[in-house]
Structures are given as structure tokens and as C-alpha cells.
Design a protein around this motif. Structure first.
Motif, PDB file in Angstrom:
ATOM      1  N   UNK A  81       0.850  -1.183   0.000  1.00  0.00           N
ATOM      2  CA  UNK A  81       0.000   0.000   0.000  1.00  0.00           C
ATOM      3  C   UNK A  81       0.888   1.237   0.000  1.00  0.00           C
ATOM      4  N   UNK A  82       0.421   2.285  -0.644  1.00  0.00           N
ATOM      5  CA  UNK A  82       1.139   3.556  -0.636  1.00  0.00           C
ATOM      6  C   UNK A  82       0.678   4.356   0.577  1.00  0.00           C
ATOM      7  N   UNK A  83       1.608   4.700   1.452  1.00  0.00           N
ATOM      8  CA  UNK A  83       1.306   5.473   2.654  1.00  0.00           C
ATOM      9  C   UNK A  83       1.810   6.899   2.467  1.00  0.00           C
ATOM     10  N   UNK A  84       0.885   7.853   2.426  1.00  0.00           N
ATOM     11  CA  UNK A  84       1.248   9.258   2.247  1.00  0.00           C
ATOM     12  C   UNK A  84       2.122   9.720   3.406  1.00  0.00           C
ATOM     13  N   UNK A  85       3.160  10.465   3.091  1.00  0.00           N
ATOM     14  CA  UNK A  85       4.050  10.995   4.123  1.00  0.00           C
ATOM     15  C   UNK A  85       5.194  10.068   4.489  1.00  0.00           C
ATOM     16  N   UNK A  86       5.190   8.829   4.000  1.00  0.00           N
ATOM     17  CA  UNK A  86       6.263   7.876   4.279  1.00  0.00           C
ATOM     18  C   UNK A  86       7.100   7.671   3.019  1.00  0.00           C
ATOM     19  N   UNK A  87       8.293   7.109   3.194  1.00  0.00           N
ATOM     20  CA  UNK A  87       9.094   6.693   2.047  1.00  0.00           C
ATOM     21  C   UNK A  87       8.553   5.340   1.614  1.00  0.00           C
ATOM     22  N   UNK A  92       1.114  10.006  -7.833  1.00  0.00           N
ATOM     23  CA  UNK A  92       0.007   9.702  -6.925  1.00  0.00           C
ATOM     24  C   UNK A  92      -1.291  10.240  -7.507  1.00  0.00           C
ATOM     25  N   UNK A  93      -2.302   9.366  -7.587  1.00  0.00           N
ATOM     26  CA  UNK A  93      -3.619   9.741  -8.058  1.00  0.00           C
ATOM     27  C   UNK A  93      -4.629   9.727  -6.927  1.00  0.00           C
ATOM     28  N   UNK A  94      -5.902   9.652  -7.290  1.00  0.00           N
ATOM     29  CA  UNK A  94      -6.964   9.638  -6.273  1.00  0.00           C
ATOM     30  C   UNK A  94      -7.141   8.268  -5.639  1.00  0.00           C
ATOM     31  N   UNK A  95      -6.873   7.206  -6.389  1.00  0.00           N
ATOM     32  CA  UNK A  95      -7.125   5.847  -5.905  1.00  0.00           C
ATOM     33  C   UNK A  95      -5.843   5.020  -5.764  1.00  0.00           C
ATOM     34  N   UNK A 149      -2.484   0.466  -4.471  1.00  0.00           N
ATOM     35  CA  UNK A 149      -3.550   1.318  -3.926  1.00  0.00           C
ATOM     36  C   UNK A 149      -3.038   2.224  -2.805  1.00  0.00           C
ATOM     37  N   UNK A 150      -3.708   3.357  -2.643  1.00  0.00           N
ATOM     38  CA  UNK A 150      -3.407   4.244  -1.529  1.00  0.00           C
ATOM     39  C   UNK A 150      -3.942   3.618  -0.248  1.00  0.00           C
ATOM     40  N   UNK A 151      -3.231   3.761   0.848  1.00  0.00           N
ATOM     41  CA  UNK A 151      -3.651   3.151   2.115  1.00  0.00           C
ATOM     42  C   UNK A 151      -4.970   3.736   2.596  1.00  0.00           C
ATOM     43  N   UNK A 152      -5.197   5.038   2.356  1.00  0.00           N
ATOM     44  CA  UNK A 152      -6.452   5.673   2.775  1.00  0.00           C
ATOM     45  C   UNK A 152      -7.641   5.089   2.026  1.00  0.00           C
TER      46      UNK A 152
END
Length: 65
Positions: free
Chosen positions: A7-13, A26-29, A41-44
């Protein structure tokens, strides 16, 4: 057997599971690796329950003959 998903975690490497790269588009999904185009996928987004994009309704005008 435990499953682990990338998962892609915003704010992390974030390291790409495909090539190890650290640059992302980075996109919306999802986020896509700028080096090899692996998408994760984004973690959120992954934490939210799935919802349909639309639902089918039947209108009276559709049944006119």
C-alpha cells in the motif's frame, strides 16, 4: 498463511514492490511507480469499504412500448 499487500502510505518513504524505486505518481485511488509503472492502492482508499460507483434503477419511461 498471512497475506501482505503493498500500500502507498502518504508521508512515508514508499519502496516499489516491483523495482525498489522511491518516486511515485500519486492519483486519487492509486500510486504508480515512476520507474517501472507498478501501481499500488493508496492506504487511505484501501481502508474504506467498497461502494458501488452507480446503481441501476428502473424508470417508468424505460418500459414504454
Amino acid at each position: 498463511m498471512t497475506m501482505h499487500y503493498a500500500l502507498y502510505h502518504a508521508g512515508d518513504v514508499n519502496h516499489c514492490p516491483g523495482c525498489g524505486g522511491k518516486h511515485w505518481h500519486v492519483g486519487r485511488m492509486s500510486a504508480e511507480c515512476a520507474t517501472c509503472a507498478t501501481a499500488i492502492p493508496l492506504s487511505d482508499v484501501a481502508a474504506q469499504p467498497m461502494q458501488p460507483l452507480f446503481h441501476v434503477t428502473r424508470s417508468r419511461t424505460a418500459w414504454v412500448e
